[in-house]
Design a protein around this motif. Sequence first.
Motif, PDB file in Angstrom:
ATOM      1  N   LYS A  62       0.840  -1.209   0.000  1.00 18.91           N
ATOM      2  CA  LYS A  62       0.000   0.000   0.000  1.00 18.91           C
ATOM      3  C   LYS A  62       0.868   1.248   0.000  1.00 18.91           C
ATOM      4  N   HIS A  65       1.844   1.751  -3.455  1.00 19.23           N
ATOM      5  CA  HIS A  65       0.652   2.214  -4.174  1.00 19.23           C
ATOM      6  C   HIS A  65       0.474   3.731  -4.013  1.00 19.23           C
ATOM      7  N   TRP A  66       0.763   4.233  -2.814  1.00 20.35           N
ATOM      8  CA  TRP A  66       0.581   5.663  -2.534  1.00 20.35           C
ATOM      9  C   TRP A  66       1.762   6.518  -2.960  1.00 20.35           C
ATOM     10  N   HIS A  77       0.243   1.802  -9.891  1.00 17.73           N
ATOM     11  CA  HIS A  77      -0.686   2.083  -8.793  1.00 17.73           C
ATOM     12  C   HIS A  77      -1.827   1.051  -8.781  1.00 17.73           C
ATOM     13  N   ASP A  81      -2.948  -2.975  -6.023  1.00 14.62           N
ATOM     14  CA  ASP A  81      -4.071  -3.238  -5.119  1.00 14.62           C
ATOM     15  C   ASP A  81      -4.532  -4.697  -5.057  1.00 14.62           C
TER      16      ASP A  81
HETATM   17 FE   LIG Z   1      -5.871   3.370  -3.444  1.00 15.86          FE
END
Ligand SMILES: [Fe+2]
Length: 205
Positions: A62, A65-66, A77, A81
């Motif tokens: 995560k 991802h950020w 990105h 997930d």
């Molecule tokens: Fe997200």
Amino acid sequence: MTSTPKKSKKASSSKSGKNAKSAKKTTLHYTTPGLDTKTAERVVALLQDRLHACNDLHLTLKHVHWNVVGPQFIAVHEMIDPQVEAVRGFADDLAERIATMGGSPKGTPGAIVAERTWDDYEIGRAGTQQHLGALDVVYRGVITSYREGIEELGDLDPITEDMFIAQTEQLELFHWFVRAHLEDTGGRLSTEGADSEVAAARAAG
Ligand SMILES: [Fe+2]
């Protein structure tokens, strides 16, 4: 993060191996039928080590991802997930297996930090290739430790071994998704020879 051994290299300790040394042994008051207590305690220690690894991994994913930036942002990105969701599911399965065997799964952030044998993920805001390079090292560590666990579980508990095998198959697939971004048409990885997240990020970026 999820993979570098604090005490050494991420790749090998990552969420890994000597693994279960970090997980404190718990006394079991009961376990699954047909398994002796001493064996079950070792199996629980292996499960707890992988539980820490998966909890660390899904949080690290995560974080990536950020923090990815650059022209390939949306592709990376969004690729991350489903990996987060899958690894969270692995953690749930590992924790419930510990409880099934009469143990008490530890899922708090403090327990992860106290007992893990790898360092925190080291890359902040960075380009997609840099994060993918670092994730190559992370997955190397996690998968290596799973395989060490599988080897040991073959003599201890085939049921838990089966769970580890199924999770490793998925992790190896995710590792390929990462590596496909780092590979040239000749099959050579840009991270070849880099065994820390920082070195791999530099090589890939
Ligand atoms: Fe997200």
